[in-house]
Design a protein around this motif. Structure first.
Motif, PDB file in Angstrom:
ATOM      1  N   ILE A  80       5.418 -23.086  37.909  1.00  0.00           N
ATOM      2  CA  ILE A  80       5.102 -22.368  38.832  1.00  0.00           C
ATOM      3  C   ILE A  80       3.643 -22.225  38.963  1.00  0.00           C
ATOM      4  CG2 ILE A  80       6.972 -20.766  38.497  1.00  0.00           C
ATOM      5  CD1 ILE A  80       5.277 -18.569  36.876  1.00  0.00           C
ATOM      6  N   ALA A  81       3.087 -21.693  40.223  1.00  0.00           N
ATOM      7  CA  ALA A  81       1.623 -21.585  40.446  1.00  0.00           C
ATOM      8  C   ALA A  81       1.298 -20.359  41.219  1.00  0.00           C
ATOM      9  CB  ALA A  81       1.118 -22.892  41.069  1.00  0.00           C
ATOM     10  N   HIS A  82       0.488 -19.308  40.589  1.00  0.00           N
ATOM     11  CA  HIS A  82       0.182 -18.408  41.300  1.00  0.00           C
ATOM     12  C   HIS A  82      -1.311 -18.287  41.631  1.00  0.00           C
ATOM     13  CE1 HIS A  82       3.628 -15.726  39.572  1.00  0.00           C
ATOM     14  NE2 HIS A  82       4.290 -16.662  40.642  1.00  0.00           N
ATOM     15  N   PHE A  83      -1.784 -17.892  42.844  1.00  0.00           N
ATOM     16  CA  PHE A  83      -3.243 -18.009  43.239  1.00  0.00           C
ATOM     17  C   PHE A  83      -4.019 -16.736  42.446  1.00  0.00           C
ATOM     18  CE2 PHE A  83      -2.194 -20.162  47.434  1.00  0.00           C
ATOM     19  CZ  PHE A  83      -2.169 -21.123  46.802  1.00  0.00           C
ATOM     20  N   GLN A  98       2.626 -16.945  34.250  1.00  0.00           N
ATOM     21  CA  GLN A  98       2.389 -18.417  34.271  1.00  0.00           C
ATOM     22  C   GLN A  98       2.565 -19.172  32.987  1.00  0.00           C
ATOM     23  OE1 GLN A  98      -0.161 -19.906  37.743  1.00  0.00           O
ATOM     24  NE2 GLN A  98      -0.997 -17.902  37.388  1.00  0.00           N
ATOM     25  N   LEU A  99       2.065 -18.715  31.929  1.00  0.00           N
ATOM     26  CA  LEU A  99       1.978 -19.249  30.700  1.00  0.00           C
ATOM     27  C   LEU A  99       3.667 -19.358  30.061  1.00  0.00           C
ATOM     28  CD1 LEU A  99      -1.003 -17.778  28.900  1.00  0.00           C
ATOM     29  CD2 LEU A  99      -0.531 -20.143  28.952  1.00  0.00           C
ATOM     30  N   GLU A 100       4.388 -18.280  30.623  1.00  0.00           N
ATOM     31  CA  GLU A 100       5.678 -18.371  30.173  1.00  0.00           C
ATOM     32  C   GLU A 100       6.420 -19.584  30.472  1.00  0.00           C
ATOM     33  OE1 GLU A 100       8.864 -17.017  28.090  1.00  0.00           O
ATOM     34  OE2 GLU A 100       6.772 -15.794  27.980  1.00  0.00           O
ATOM     35  N   THR A 101       6.353 -19.903  31.998  1.00  0.00           N
ATOM     36  CA  THR A 101       6.916 -20.864  32.402  1.00  0.00           C
ATOM     37  C   THR A 101       6.328 -22.324  32.079  1.00  0.00           C
ATOM     38  OG1 THR A 101       7.929 -19.607  34.152  1.00  0.00           O
ATOM     39  CG2 THR A 101       7.874 -21.810  34.611  1.00  0.00           C
ATOM     40  N   ASN A 102       4.817 -22.357  32.285  1.00  0.00           N
ATOM     41  CA  ASN A 102       4.212 -23.727  32.340  1.00  0.00           C
ATOM     42  C   ASN A 102       3.904 -24.160  30.931  1.00  0.00           C
ATOM     43  OD1 ASN A 102       4.351 -23.446  35.081  1.00  0.00           O
ATOM     44  ND2 ASN A 102       1.989 -22.959  35.351  1.00  0.00           N
ATOM     45  N   PHE A 103       3.750 -23.246  29.931  1.00  0.00           N
ATOM     46  CA  PHE A 103       3.681 -23.584  28.503  1.00  0.00           C
ATOM     47  C   PHE A 103       4.830 -23.387  27.515  1.00  0.00           C
ATOM     48  CE2 PHE A 103       2.286 -22.145  24.292  1.00  0.00           C
ATOM     49  CZ  PHE A 103       1.770 -23.397  23.973  1.00  0.00           C
ATOM     50  N   PHE A 104       5.248 -22.122  27.612  1.00  0.00           N
ATOM     51  CA  PHE A 104       6.501 -21.819  26.611  1.00  0.00           C
ATOM     52  C   PHE A 104       7.824 -22.511  27.193  1.00  0.00           C
ATOM     53  CE2 PHE A 104       3.484 -18.088  25.461  1.00  0.00           C
ATOM     54  CZ  PHE A 104       3.420 -18.231  24.445  1.00  0.00           C
ATOM     55  N   GLY A 105       7.831 -22.621  28.398  1.00  0.00           N
ATOM     56  CA  GLY A 105       9.023 -23.453  28.761  1.00  0.00           C
ATOM     57  C   GLY A 105       8.923 -24.768  28.430  1.00  0.00           C
ATOM     58  N   PRO A 106       8.225 -25.621  28.682  1.00  0.00           N
ATOM     59  CA  PRO A 106       8.233 -27.041  27.969  1.00  0.00           C
ATOM     60  C   PRO A 106       8.374 -26.967  26.635  1.00  0.00           C
ATOM     61  CG  PRO A 106       6.065 -26.663  29.232  1.00  0.00           C
ATOM     62  CD  PRO A 106       6.810 -25.768  29.697  1.00  0.00           C
ATOM     63  N   LEU A 107       7.643 -25.869  26.001  1.00  0.00           N
ATOM     64  CA  LEU A 107       7.671 -25.824  24.374  1.00  0.00           C
ATOM     65  C   LEU A 107       9.190 -25.554  24.108  1.00  0.00           C
ATOM     66  CD1 LEU A 107       6.677 -25.746  21.616  1.00  0.00           C
ATOM     67  CD2 LEU A 107       5.914 -23.276  22.097  1.00  0.00           C
ATOM     68  N   TYR A 143      -3.712 -20.332  36.772  1.00  0.00           N
ATOM     69  CA  TYR A 143      -2.807 -21.612  36.700  1.00  0.00           C
ATOM     70  C   TYR A 143      -3.472 -22.540  35.727  1.00  0.00           C
ATOM     71  CZ  TYR A 143      -0.534 -25.591  38.359  1.00  0.00           C
ATOM     72  OH  TYR A 143       0.102 -26.970  38.443  1.00  0.00           O
ATOM     73  N   GLY A 144      -4.629 -23.042  36.039  1.00  0.00           N
ATOM     74  CA  GLY A 144      -5.278 -24.097  35.444  1.00  0.00           C
ATOM     75  C   GLY A 144      -5.306 -23.766  33.872  1.00  0.00           C
ATOM     76  N   SER A 146      -2.881 -22.176  32.348  1.00  0.00           N
ATOM     77  CA  SER A 146      -1.656 -22.483  31.553  1.00  0.00           C
ATOM     78  C   SER A 146      -1.316 -24.032  31.778  1.00  0.00           C
ATOM     79  CB  SER A 146      -0.440 -21.691  32.787  1.00  0.00           C
ATOM     80  OG  SER A 146      -0.397 -22.557  33.856  1.00  0.00           O
ATOM     81  N   LYS A 147      -2.064 -24.781  32.739  1.00  0.00           N
ATOM     82  CA  LYS A 147      -1.843 -26.087  32.386  1.00  0.00           C
ATOM     83  C   LYS A 147      -2.549 -26.768  31.358  1.00  0.00           C
ATOM     84  CE  LYS A 147       1.347 -27.268  35.486  1.00  0.00           C
ATOM     85  NZ  LYS A 147       2.873 -27.873  35.194  1.00  0.00           N
ATOM     86  N   SER A 148      -3.862 -26.159  31.240  1.00  0.00           N
ATOM     87  CA  SER A 148      -4.612 -26.486  29.773  1.00  0.00           C
ATOM     88  C   SER A 148      -3.960 -26.433  28.668  1.00  0.00           C
ATOM     89  CB  SER A 148      -6.013 -25.935  30.025  1.00  0.00           C
ATOM     90  OG  SER A 148      -6.989 -25.975  30.871  1.00  0.00           O
ATOM     91  N   ALA A 149      -3.050 -25.222  28.656  1.00  0.00           N
ATOM     92  CA  ALA A 149      -2.363 -25.179  27.358  1.00  0.00           C
ATOM     93  C   ALA A 149      -1.019 -25.926  27.355  1.00  0.00           C
ATOM     94  CB  ALA A 149      -1.756 -23.612  27.414  1.00  0.00           C
ATOM     95  N   ALA A 150      -0.569 -26.339  28.358  1.00  0.00           N
ATOM     96  CA  ALA A 150       0.318 -27.536  28.363  1.00  0.00           C
ATOM     97  C   ALA A 150      -0.028 -28.953  28.125  1.00  0.00           C
ATOM     98  CB  ALA A 150       1.153 -27.562  29.851  1.00  0.00           C
ATOM     99  N   TRP A 151      -1.350 -29.080  28.494  1.00  0.00           N
ATOM    100  CA  TRP A 151      -2.156 -30.291  28.062  1.00  0.00           C
ATOM    101  C   TRP A 151      -2.204 -30.474  26.548  1.00  0.00           C
ATOM    102  CZ3 TRP A 151      -7.878 -31.340  28.075  1.00  0.00           C
ATOM    103  CH2 TRP A 151      -8.188 -32.769  27.856  1.00  0.00           C
ATOM    104  N   ALA A 152      -2.737 -29.268  26.121  1.00  0.00           N
ATOM    105  CA  ALA A 152      -2.589 -29.237  24.537  1.00  0.00           C
ATOM    106  C   ALA A 152      -1.405 -29.500  23.731  1.00  0.00           C
ATOM    107  CB  ALA A 152      -3.330 -27.883  24.170  1.00  0.00           C
TER     108      ALA A 152
END
Length: 235
Positions: A80-83, A98-107, A143-144, A146-152
């Motif tokens: 997801i992406a929120h401005f 956003q962390l819930e979906t973009n980081f914890f989701g793929p985890l 949003y960025g 959350s995606k930095s966390a997903a990159w890590a």
């Protein structure tokens, strides 16, 4: 890994990039494609198996791993992406959401399917990331993060899963022409283009793919002095 005869699980497969992944996996000869979505009725692509899969629901993720025990490729696409920026009144709530979906989701999905991949010979995980992992602007600052966390997460999974022979590929990209970006007036790639580049890289054994020209330019700028990440991405 090769897509031919692979069994693929895609999260967020009902539209946009996820739908493009499903179509391309079938075109490359995947034996089976599980198309995950919160509402499986929204999956209308012929040739896939719709799967109820909300990446924020741990019980549903576990059930998906039990059902799809033949998976050899997991594509963590749901996001997801929120401005908004960090100092907005809703900044903390936005970050949590956003962390819930973009980081914890793929985890969650990676934890559940890592044993499945091991049992099936190693396979691969492909995580859909973003150029916003590396640069920031007030419009997409949270949003960025959350995606930095997903990159890590992607980098950590790569090391943890290497021993079981699982390839982990991080897919970085800029704006893609989907429903999520319809209100953003910036140049955009098509979902089909970025997906083809990502799957080409996967089949070549890569661990990282820069799926468009913007992302390639930004990656070069990370090593510049001053680094590109020190500037507002709008500038």
């Amino acid at each position: 890994m090769k897509l031919h005869n692979a069994t693929v699980l895609i999260t967020g497969a009902n539209r946009g990039i996820g739908l493009a992944f499903a179509r391309e996996a079938l075109a490359r000869g995947a034996r089976k494609v599980y198309a995950g979505a919160r509402n499986p009725a929204s999956i209308t692509l012929p040739g896939v198996e719709a799967l109820a899969l909300d990446v924020n629901d741990g019980a549903q993720v576990a059930a998906a791993a039990r059902h799809a025990g033949d998976v050899t490729l997991v594509i963590n696409n749901a996001g997801i992406a929120h401005f908004g920026g960090f100092l907005a009144e809703s900044g903390i709530e936005s970050a949590r959401t956003q962390l819930e979906t973009n980081f914890f989701g793929p985890l969650r999905v990676s934890q559940a399917f890592a044993p499945v991949l091991a049992a099936n010979g190693g396979g691969a995980i492909l995580n859909v990331l973003s150029v916003a992992s590396w640069i920031s602007s007030p419009m997409l600052a949270v949003y960025g993060a959350s995606k930095s966390a997903a990159w890590a997460l992607t980098n950590g999974l790569r090391h943890e899963l290497r021993a079981q022979g699982t390839q982990v590929l991080g897919m970085h990209m800029g704006f893609v022409d989907t429903d999520m970006t319809q209100d953003i007036g910036m140049p955009k790639s098509t979902p089909e283009d970025v997906v083809r580049r990502a799957l080409d890289a996967l089949e070549a054994g890569a661990e990282e793919v820069l799926a468009d020209e913007l992302t390639r330019q930004v990656k070069q700028g990370l090593a510049a002095d001053p680094g590109i990440y020190l500037r507002d991405a709008r500038g």
